[in-house]
Design a protein around this motif. Structure first.
Motif, PDB file in Angstrom:
ATOM      1  N   ILE A   6      84.484  18.560  45.450  1.00  0.00           N
ATOM      2  CA  ILE A   6      83.561  19.001  44.411  1.00  0.00           C
ATOM      3  C   ILE A   6      83.710  20.485  44.078  1.00  0.00           C
ATOM      4  N   LYS A   7      84.382  21.240  44.929  1.00  0.00           N
ATOM      5  CA  LYS A   7      84.580  22.668  44.671  1.00  0.00           C
ATOM      6  C   LYS A   7      85.878  22.953  43.918  1.00  0.00           C
ATOM      7  N   CYS A   8      86.987  22.286  44.325  1.00  0.00           N
ATOM      8  CA  CYS A   8      88.273  22.649  43.732  1.00  0.00           C
ATOM      9  C   CYS A   8      89.036  21.463  43.137  1.00  0.00           C
ATOM     10  N   GLY A   9      88.573  20.225  43.386  1.00  0.00           N
ATOM     11  CA  GLY A   9      89.238  19.058  42.834  1.00  0.00           C
ATOM     12  C   GLY A   9      90.395  18.516  43.650  1.00  0.00           C
ATOM     13  N   LYS A  42      91.261  20.690  52.647  1.00  0.00           N
ATOM     14  CA  LYS A  42      92.340  21.522  53.191  1.00  0.00           C
ATOM     15  C   LYS A  42      92.739  22.640  52.233  1.00  0.00           C
ATOM     16  N   ASN A  43      92.373  22.511  50.973  1.00  0.00           N
ATOM     17  CA  ASN A  43      92.738  23.513  49.981  1.00  0.00           C
ATOM     18  C   ASN A  43      91.772  24.696  49.976  1.00  0.00           C
ATOM     19  N   CYS A  44      90.458  24.430  49.841  1.00  0.00           N
ATOM     20  CA  CYS A  44      89.500  25.525  49.700  1.00  0.00           C
ATOM     21  C   CYS A  44      88.585  25.696  50.908  1.00  0.00           C
ATOM     22  N   GLY A  45      88.547  24.711  51.821  1.00  0.00           N
ATOM     23  CA  GLY A  45      87.728  24.834  53.017  1.00  0.00           C
ATOM     24  C   GLY A  45      86.317  24.302  52.895  1.00  0.00           C
ATOM     25  N   TYR A  46      85.922  23.819  51.704  1.00  0.00           N
ATOM     26  CA  TYR A  46      84.580  23.256  51.555  1.00  0.00           C
ATOM     27  C   TYR A  46      84.385  22.150  52.584  1.00  0.00           C
ATOM     28  N   PHE A  65      84.521  12.415  48.641  1.00  0.00           N
ATOM     29  CA  PHE A  65      85.146  12.404  47.315  1.00  0.00           C
ATOM     30  C   PHE A  65      84.249  11.787  46.247  1.00  0.00           C
ATOM     31  N   GLY A  66      83.022  11.427  46.600  1.00  0.00           N
ATOM     32  CA  GLY A  66      82.087  10.895  45.620  1.00  0.00           C
ATOM     33  C   GLY A  66      82.267   9.423  45.347  1.00  0.00           C
ATOM     34  N   GLY A  67      82.913   8.688  46.252  1.00  0.00           N
ATOM     35  CA  GLY A  67      83.178   7.265  46.046  1.00  0.00           C
ATOM     36  C   GLY A  67      82.162   6.350  46.617  1.00  0.00           C
TER      37      GLY A  67
END
Length: 67
Positions: A6-9, A42-46, A65-67
Motif C-alpha cells: 500500500i506504500k510503494c506498490g 522488501k522494497n520500502c520496508g512497510y 496485498f489487500g486480497g
C-alpha cells in the motif's frame, strides 16, 4: 487480485515470526508469549503485524496485498 504494497506498490514481500513480552510479570521475567507474524515489503520496508493465533487460517500475504 493483489494490489501490491500500500506504500510503494511492490509485489516483493516476506514474512517473519516475532515474539514480544506483555506487561506486568511477563515483562519482568522476559516471557515472550505474544507471537506475531510480520509481513513486510522488501522494497520500502512497510510492515504489518498479525496475531499468529488469529491469522493461521488464511494466507497473511494475501491480507498484506489487500486480497
Amino acid at each position: 487480485m493483489k494490489n501490491g504494497c500500500i506504500k510503494c506498490g511492490s509485489m516483493d514481500a516476506a514474512q517473519k515470526e516475532v515474539a514480544m513480552t506483555g506487561s506486568g510479570l511477563s515483562k519482568m521475567l522476559d516471557i515472550q508469549h505474544n507471537k506475531f507474524l510480520v509481513i513486510y515489503c522488501k522494497n520500502c520496508g512497510y510492515s504489518e503485524f498479525y496475531n499468529k493465533k488469529s491469522s493461521t487460517a488464511g494466507n497473511v500475504l494475501d491480507l498484506f496485498f489487500g486480497g
